[in-house]
Design an enzyme around this catalytic site. Sequence first.
Site, PDB file in Angstrom:
ATOM      1  N   HIS A 135       0.835  -1.193   0.000  1.00 60.38           N
ATOM      2  CA  HIS A 135       0.000   0.000   0.000  1.00 60.38           C
ATOM      3  C   HIS A 135       0.872   1.246   0.000  1.00 60.38           C
ATOM      4  O   HIS A 135       2.065   1.198   0.305  1.00 60.38           O
ATOM      5  CB  HIS A 135      -0.926   0.018   1.224  1.00 60.38           C
ATOM      6  CG  HIS A 135      -0.178   0.154   2.524  1.00 60.38           C
ATOM      7  ND1 HIS A 135       0.539  -0.887   3.070  1.00 60.38           N
ATOM      8  CD2 HIS A 135      -0.025   1.203   3.371  1.00 60.38           C
ATOM      9  CE1 HIS A 135       1.108  -0.497   4.200  1.00 60.38           C
ATOM     10  NE2 HIS A 135       0.768   0.776   4.407  1.00 60.38           N
TER      11      HIS A 135
ATOM     12  N   HIS B 112       4.741   0.050   0.012  1.00 57.00           N
ATOM     13  CA  HIS B 112       5.571  -0.699   0.957  1.00 57.00           C
ATOM     14  C   HIS B 112       4.752  -1.807   1.612  1.00 57.00           C
ATOM     15  O   HIS B 112       3.521  -1.779   1.595  1.00 57.00           O
ATOM     16  CB  HIS B 112       6.177   0.221   2.017  1.00 57.00           C
ATOM     17  CG  HIS B 112       5.159   0.999   2.794  1.00 57.00           C
ATOM     18  ND1 HIS B 112       4.532   2.118   2.293  1.00 57.00           N
ATOM     19  CD2 HIS B 112       4.653   0.807   4.045  1.00 57.00           C
ATOM     20  CE1 HIS B 112       3.691   2.598   3.203  1.00 57.00           C
ATOM     21  NE2 HIS B 112       3.731   1.807   4.263  1.00 57.00           N
TER      22      HIS B 112
ATOM     23  N   ARG C 245       6.322   6.169  14.128  1.00 57.35           N
ATOM     24  CA  ARG C 245       5.880   6.527  12.779  1.00 57.35           C
ATOM     25  C   ARG C 245       5.343   7.952  12.740  1.00 57.35           C
ATOM     26  O   ARG C 245       4.604   8.378  13.625  1.00 57.35           O
ATOM     27  CB  ARG C 245       4.793   5.546  12.332  1.00 57.35           C
ATOM     28  CG  ARG C 245       4.177   5.791  10.948  1.00 57.35           C
ATOM     29  CD  ARG C 245       3.054   4.796  10.740  1.00 57.35           C
ATOM     30  NE  ARG C 245       2.413   4.873   9.428  1.00 57.35           N
ATOM     31  CZ  ARG C 245       1.390   5.665   9.126  1.00 57.35           C
ATOM     32  NH1 ARG C 245       0.902   6.483  10.032  1.00 57.35           N
ATOM     33  NH2 ARG C 245       0.852   5.649   7.918  1.00 57.35           N
TER      34      ARG C 245
ATOM     35  N   ASP D 219       0.572   5.012   1.941  1.00 61.00           N
ATOM     36  CA  ASP D 219      -0.099   5.386   3.182  1.00 61.00           C
ATOM     37  C   ASP D 219      -1.294   6.311   2.969  1.00 61.00           C
ATOM     38  O   ASP D 219      -1.204   7.327   2.270  1.00 61.00           O
ATOM     39  CB  ASP D 219       0.897   6.060   4.132  1.00 61.00           C
ATOM     40  CG  ASP D 219       1.827   5.047   4.785  1.00 61.00           C
ATOM     41  OD1 ASP D 219       1.396   3.900   4.996  1.00 61.00           O
ATOM     42  OD2 ASP D 219       2.983   5.402   5.085  1.00 61.00           O
TER      43      ASP D 219
END
Length: 278
Positions: A96, A254, A269, A98
Amino acid sequence: MIIEPLAGALGAEIRGIALATLEDEPTWQAIHRAFVQYAVLVFRDQTLEPADLMRVGARFGEPCHYPFVTGLEGYPYIFEVVKEEQETTNFGGNWHSDTTYLHQPPLATLLYAVETPSHGGDTLFTSTRAAYDALSEGMRKLLDGLTGVNSAALKHRGGRSRLHSKIGGMKVHDTDHADEYEAEHPAARTHPDTGRKALYVSRSHTIRFKDMSEEESRPLIEFLQAHQTRPEFTCRVRWSPGTLTVWDNRCTQHNAVNDYQGQRRRMQRLTVGPQTPR
């Protein structure tokens, strides 16, 4: 500063700098040029507190809100992604880009390794611009006229709440309304810095194409997902504590590899640079 490419299609490691104390503008400009060229940058042996991560992220763009998790105390844009020893499902274990279900998804994601397994837990990346370039002229023309409808519901993976009910001890919230997060974006978007096109379709988030049914859209989505993750378009990042990876969501996908059962993995993150795909 030393730049070492990771693979033929994308990715590079940058060595010889400490990001927490880096203030030299020419070096930051060189990092930005490398980011545009390689799309995935790996910085080893960094020591970053949340405030440092926010400062580094600001070099790439304004921080983005993630709708399903409350961030760290004092740092609402940073959240920890933790998989405990007893857990079997990981976060991000699918190809995907993000949050494509937002109207302005982030241009970059920063992921900082705090605790990593002794082996496993790597992240795969793929160049969606290399994948677009490798398509036939006819397929490129078709995609240039298509708009993808992207949803947060993860309906082709069994639903968001079934996949991960918590991240690092923090419960994921608002998952009952995940299908309300929906955005339309070009199936092939143009990178504002390079002018190059890249595929912007994923099996995880793209539920259909505009003015088409899901049944009509699904075969093309499946084809594009398989095509853009061919080995020659990919690179692999192996993590160790102190590794920071920054990637360009506009031209990559990723996949967090879930191959470290019985071991703990803890990451921080941050997403930055809300941008409307064109």
